[in-house]
Scaffold this active site. Structure first.
Site, mmCIF file in Angstrom:
data_model
loop_
_atom_site.group_PDB
_atom_site.id
_atom_site.type_symbol
_atom_site.label_atom_id
_atom_site.label_comp_id
_atom_site.label_asym_id
_atom_site.label_seq_id
_atom_site.Cartn_x
_atom_site.Cartn_y
_atom_site.Cartn_z
ATOM 1 N N CYS A 27 0.923 -1.285 0.135
ATOM 2 C CA CYS A 27 0.121 -0.122 -0.029
ATOM 3 C C CYS A 27 0.797 1.282 0.075
ATOM 4 C CB CYS A 27 -0.929 -0.135 1.331
ATOM 5 S SG CYS A 27 -1.902 1.446 1.477
ATOM 6 N N CYS B 92 0.341 3.583 2.550
ATOM 7 C CA CYS B 92 0.646 3.097 4.257
ATOM 8 C C CYS B 92 2.035 3.640 4.102
ATOM 9 C CB CYS B 92 0.338 1.684 4.140
ATOM 10 S SG CYS B 92 -1.263 1.242 4.034
#
Length: 127
Positions: free
Chosen positions: A30, A33
């Site tokens: 991600c 993230c």
């Protein structure tokens, strides 16, 4: 305090042992993230009285499912074992510090009273 990895088997004990716990639900693939990770780490070093946990949603799929995670990163905040904040999306350092300060400032007597009231209403609705 640095961030710590949290697993499903550890979560209830971490929540029981600490007044305030923030959880970052993330995954290695991600992009947002990865961008949020240094902000989260840096903020954790400014608040020694708060546990900053990280939950790898790939390794902890059952925990992520139980927490209702549908988008990552998702940030959750618990105080006295009560979920007081849950929001998907990365935030900046200033916003994260404001969130931590807001969680610290909560009137937990009021929060517990609302939780009890809600549980009572749900109980009477199912009668």
């Amino acid at each position: 305090m640095a961030t710590i990895d949290i697993t499903e088997s550890e979560l209830s004990q971490v929540l029981a042992d600490n007044e305030i716990v923030l959880l970052d639900f993330w995954a290695d693939w991600c992009g947002p993230c990865k961008q949020f990770a240094p902000v989260y780490e840096q903020t954790s070093e400014q608040h020694d009285d708060v546990v900053f946990g990280k939950v790898d949603t790939e390794a902890e799929q059952q925990l992520a499912a139980a927490a209702g995670i549908t988008s990552i990163p998702t940030l959750m905040a618990f105080r006295e074992q009560v979920l007081v904040y849950s929001q998907p999306g990365a935030v900046g350092g200033a916003q994260l510090n404001q969130l931590v300060d807001a969680v610290k400032a909560l009137d937990m007597e009021e929060v517990h009273a609302k939780v009890a009231e809600q549980a009572q209403q749900e109980g009477s609705a199912s009668d």
